[in-house]
Write a protein that holds these residues in place. Structure first.
Motif, PDB file in Angstrom:
ATOM      1  N   UNK A   1       0.816  -1.232   0.000  1.00 40.59           N
ATOM      2  CA  UNK A   1       0.000   0.000   0.000  1.00 40.59           C
ATOM      3  C   UNK A   1       0.845   1.275   0.000  1.00 40.59           C
ATOM      4  N   UNK A   2       2.003   1.251   0.709  1.00 47.88           N
ATOM      5  CA  UNK A   2       2.839   2.444   0.706  1.00 47.88           C
ATOM      6  C   UNK A   2       3.411   2.737  -0.680  1.00 47.88           C
ATOM      7  N   UNK A   3       3.774   1.702  -1.404  1.00 52.28           N
ATOM      8  CA  UNK A   3       4.271   1.902  -2.758  1.00 52.28           C
ATOM      9  C   UNK A   3       3.183   2.467  -3.668  1.00 52.28           C
ATOM     10  N   UNK A   4       1.956   2.042  -3.433  1.00 53.77           N
ATOM     11  CA  UNK A   4       0.854   2.572  -4.233  1.00 53.77           C
ATOM     12  C   UNK A   4       0.584   4.033  -3.888  1.00 53.77           C
ATOM     13  N   UNK A   5       0.536   4.369  -2.615  1.00 54.25           N
ATOM     14  CA  UNK A   5       0.181   5.724  -2.187  1.00 54.25           C
ATOM     15  C   UNK A   5       1.321   6.725  -2.408  1.00 54.25           C
ATOM     16  N   UNK A   6       2.555   6.302  -2.172  1.00 54.81           N
ATOM     17  CA  UNK A   6       3.678   7.236  -2.186  1.00 54.81           C
ATOM     18  C   UNK A   6       4.496   7.193  -3.471  1.00 54.81           C
ATOM     19  N   UNK A   7       4.244   6.203  -4.327  1.00 52.16           N
ATOM     20  CA  UNK A   7       5.024   6.107  -5.558  1.00 52.16           C
ATOM     21  C   UNK A   7       4.145   6.157  -6.803  1.00 52.16           C
ATOM     22  N   UNK A   8       3.143   5.270  -6.866  1.00 53.09           N
ATOM     23  CA  UNK A   8       2.332   5.236  -8.084  1.00 53.09           C
ATOM     24  C   UNK A   8       1.337   6.400  -8.148  1.00 53.09           C
ATOM     25  N   UNK A   9       0.627   6.698  -7.053  1.00 54.14           N
ATOM     26  CA  UNK A   9      -0.353   7.785  -7.078  1.00 54.14           C
ATOM     27  C   UNK A   9       0.304   9.146  -7.348  1.00 54.14           C
TER      28      UNK A   9
ATOM     29  N   UNK B   1       9.996  11.374  -7.269  1.00 51.11           N
ATOM     30  CA  UNK B   1      11.451  11.253  -7.390  1.00 51.11           C
ATOM     31  C   UNK B   1      12.075  10.752  -6.085  1.00 51.11           C
ATOM     32  N   UNK B   2      11.594  11.265  -4.961  1.00 54.63           N
ATOM     33  CA  UNK B   2      12.166  10.865  -3.661  1.00 54.63           C
ATOM     34  C   UNK B   2      11.908   9.392  -3.371  1.00 54.63           C
ATOM     35  N   UNK B   3      10.662   8.961  -3.570  1.00 52.95           N
ATOM     36  CA  UNK B   3      10.315   7.563  -3.277  1.00 52.95           C
ATOM     37  C   UNK B   3      10.975   6.634  -4.292  1.00 52.95           C
ATOM     38  N   UNK B   4      11.143   7.068  -5.521  1.00 54.29           N
ATOM     39  CA  UNK B   4      11.811   6.227  -6.522  1.00 54.29           C
ATOM     40  C   UNK B   4      13.254   5.947  -6.112  1.00 54.29           C
ATOM     41  N   UNK B   5      13.945   6.949  -5.586  1.00 52.81           N
ATOM     42  CA  UNK B   5      15.319   6.725  -5.120  1.00 52.81           C
ATOM     43  C   UNK B   5      15.357   5.689  -3.999  1.00 52.81           C
ATOM     44  N   UNK B   6      14.383   5.769  -3.075  1.00 52.99           N
ATOM     45  CA  UNK B   6      14.322   4.769  -1.987  1.00 52.99           C
ATOM     46  C   UNK B   6      14.008   3.381  -2.519  1.00 52.99           C
ATOM     47  N   UNK B   7      13.137   3.303  -3.517  1.00 53.60           N
ATOM     48  CA  UNK B   7      12.780   1.989  -4.070  1.00 53.60           C
ATOM     49  C   UNK B   7      13.953   1.371  -4.821  1.00 53.60           C
ATOM     50  N   UNK B   8      14.757   2.184  -5.483  1.00 52.67           N
ATOM     51  CA  UNK B   8      15.924   1.640  -6.181  1.00 52.67           C
ATOM     52  C   UNK B   8      16.899   1.014  -5.185  1.00 52.67           C
ATOM     53  N   UNK B   9      17.119   1.674  -4.048  1.00 60.54           N
ATOM     54  CA  UNK B   9      17.960   1.094  -2.994  1.00 60.54           C
ATOM     55  C   UNK B   9      17.344  -0.204  -2.471  1.00 60.54           C
ATOM     56  N   UNK B  10      16.025  -0.203  -2.302  1.00 59.28           N
ATOM     57  CA  UNK B  10      15.347  -1.416  -1.841  1.00 59.28           C
ATOM     58  C   UNK B  10      15.477  -2.549  -2.850  1.00 59.28           C
ATOM     59  N   UNK B  11      15.432  -2.229  -4.145  1.00 55.69           N
ATOM     60  CA  UNK B  11      15.592  -3.265  -5.174  1.00 55.69           C
ATOM     61  C   UNK B  11      16.980  -3.901  -5.111  1.00 55.69           C
ATOM     62  N   UNK B  12      18.002  -3.090  -4.895  1.00 54.23           N
ATOM     63  CA  UNK B  12      19.367  -3.629  -4.810  1.00 54.23           C
ATOM     64  C   UNK B  12      19.497  -4.563  -3.604  1.00 54.23           C
ATOM     65  N   UNK B  13      18.916  -4.152  -2.457  1.00 53.86           N
ATOM     66  CA  UNK B  13      18.975  -5.020  -1.266  1.00 53.86           C
ATOM     67  C   UNK B  13      18.178  -6.303  -1.499  1.00 53.86           C
ATOM     68  N   UNK B  14      17.043  -6.199  -2.201  1.00 51.89           N
ATOM     69  CA  UNK B  14      16.232  -7.395  -2.460  1.00 51.89           C
ATOM     70  C   UNK B  14      16.972  -8.382  -3.346  1.00 51.89           C
ATOM     71  N   UNK B  15      17.737  -7.896  -4.328  1.00 48.27           N
ATOM     72  CA  UNK B  15      18.485  -8.802  -5.203  1.00 48.27           C
ATOM     73  C   UNK B  15      19.620  -9.469  -4.439  1.00 48.27           C
ATOM     74  N   UNK B  16      20.318  -8.685  -3.631  1.00 49.40           N
ATOM     75  CA  UNK B  16      21.415  -9.277  -2.854  1.00 49.40           C
ATOM     76  C   UNK B  16      20.884 -10.189  -1.750  1.00 49.40           C
ATOM     77  N   UNK B  17      19.865  -9.746  -1.021  1.00 54.12           N
ATOM     78  CA  UNK B  17      19.246 -10.588   0.010  1.00 54.12           C
ATOM     79  C   UNK B  17      20.154 -10.982   1.139  1.00 54.12           C
ATOM     80  N   UNK B  18      20.732 -10.026   1.876  1.00 48.06           N
ATOM     81  CA  UNK B  18      21.560 -10.416   3.042  1.00 48.06           C
ATOM     82  C   UNK B  18      20.714 -11.112   4.096  1.00 48.06           C
TER      83      UNK B  18
END
Length: 355
Positions: free
Chosen positions: A207-215, A233-250
């Motif tokens: 829901x946060x991605x929908x409200x703060x990124x897509x809407x 733009x702000x939320x997209x930068x945070x999501x890109x960092x989240x995508x990198x962590x999701x791919x690495x998966x520590x």
């Protein structure tokens, strides 16, 4: 000596000036009388000295066959006209532009027709999320790409919507696969933190991605909102960092990525290896999200630079939106009322104590 002495040096010389032969000759020459002058005598003499005229030989009369004009051959057809390279004009680009203009005109006409039909139907009704009529919860948002988004931006908003759906599917799969840690990993802290964070990501980030990124992306192109662009733009930068962590998966991050799969594959147990291969599949699902987020961020930023949006306009929109918000206005009025009441009560107490 005597002869020399008898001569008088001052006497005139005995010279006859008429003794010159030239003078005698000129004197003896007599001019012809005018009565005997004939002006045509010289012409006759010159004509007699000219050579006799030459008579041209007679020209034979042409024969009848020669007098007939030559028969001309019929004219041949001229070669076909071929324009030169300088005269050839490439109309492909003009046709393409004409087709594009006609397509945009048709889209605008269709959009106007939809707006007219929508105005005749009454106020807009929310249609997202699409819930069944029997559900007690009702849709919270209204979205219509063809009706509210300009045609040239509609494809980017749709891409953002499909990216959000793909992200939601990833968080769901990430949570379901994390349940496989139960009974597989002996460390209960790793199991509990992984499953707990995966559940939190699934319940909160969708829901946060929908409200703060897509809407914000939707509203930015719907109403050319500067503040919506900056939020995106702000939320997209945070999501890109989240995508990198999701791919690495520590480990113990709630994301099942490459590092978590490597740990399970190195464990040696067959069950752990099977779970490691499944986690690699989850990491592969997260890989396309990163380039999609990067593409949307770069493309939307380029489109943003072509509009009249700016940081000053975003500040103005934020101030205007806060002042127009009914809840904020009520809270401000209530706060002002409480401050005034407290001030009056303090003044009354001070006056009573004085007397």
């Amino acid at each position: 000596m005597a002869a020399f002495d008898d001569s008088n040096p001052f006497a005139d010389p005995e010279v006859n000036p008429f003794g010159d032969s030239s003078v005698d000759t000129s004197g003896r020459t007599q001019a012809a009388p005018l009565d005997d002058y004939n002006p045509f005598a010289q012409q006759a003499t010159a004509a007699a000295s000219l050579p006799p005229p030459q008579v041209a030989p007679p020209v034979a009369a042409p024969s009848p066959a020669a007098a007939t004009p030559a028969r001309k051959e019929p004219f041949e057809d001229p070669p076909p006209y071929q324009p030169s390279a300088a005269q050839q004009v490439d109309t492909t680009e003009l046709q393409r532009r004409q087709e594009e203009l006609e397509r945009k005109a048709a889209e605008l006409q269709e959009r106007e027709n939809k707006l007219r039909e929508r105005s005749m139907q009454g106020p807009k009704q929310n249609n997202f999320p699409p819930l069944p009529s029997c559900c007690p919860c009702k849709p919270c948002f209204f979205q219509d790409f063809e009706l509210e988004i300009p045609a040239e931006f509609s494809k980017y908003v749709k891409l953002g919507y499909y990216t959000w759906i793909a992200r939601s599917v990833y968080y769901l799969i990430n949570f379901l696969i994390s349940l496989g840690y139960i009974g597989t990993i002996q460390d209960s802290f790793v199991t509990g933190s992984t499953i707990g964070l995966a559940l939190l990501f699934f319940l909160a980030f969708i829901p946060l991605s929908f409200l703060c990124w897509y809407r914000p992306l939707y509203k930015a192109f719907r109403s050319d909102s500067s503040i919506s662009f900056f939020v995106f733009f702000t939320v997209s930068a945070c999501q890109i960092i989240s995508d990198i962590i999701a791919i690495l998966g520590p480990s113990k991050t709630g994301y099942l990525g490459v590092l978590a799969a490597v740990d399970l594959l190195n464990n040696g147990a067959p069950v752990n290896k099977n779970l490691g291969y499944v986690i690699l599949f989850v990491a592969a699902i997260a890989v396309p999200l990163l380039p999609l987020d990067l593409f949307l961020l770069i493309k939307v930023h380029r489109l943003y630079r072509t509009t009249d949006a700016s940081f000053q306009k975003a500040q103005s929109e934020f101030t205007t939106g806060v002042l127009k918000n009914e809840g904020v206005r009520k809270a401000g009025a209530q706060l002002a009322s409480d401050v005034a009441t407290n001030a009056m009560s303090n003044n009354a107490t001070a006056s009573g104590n004085r007397y």
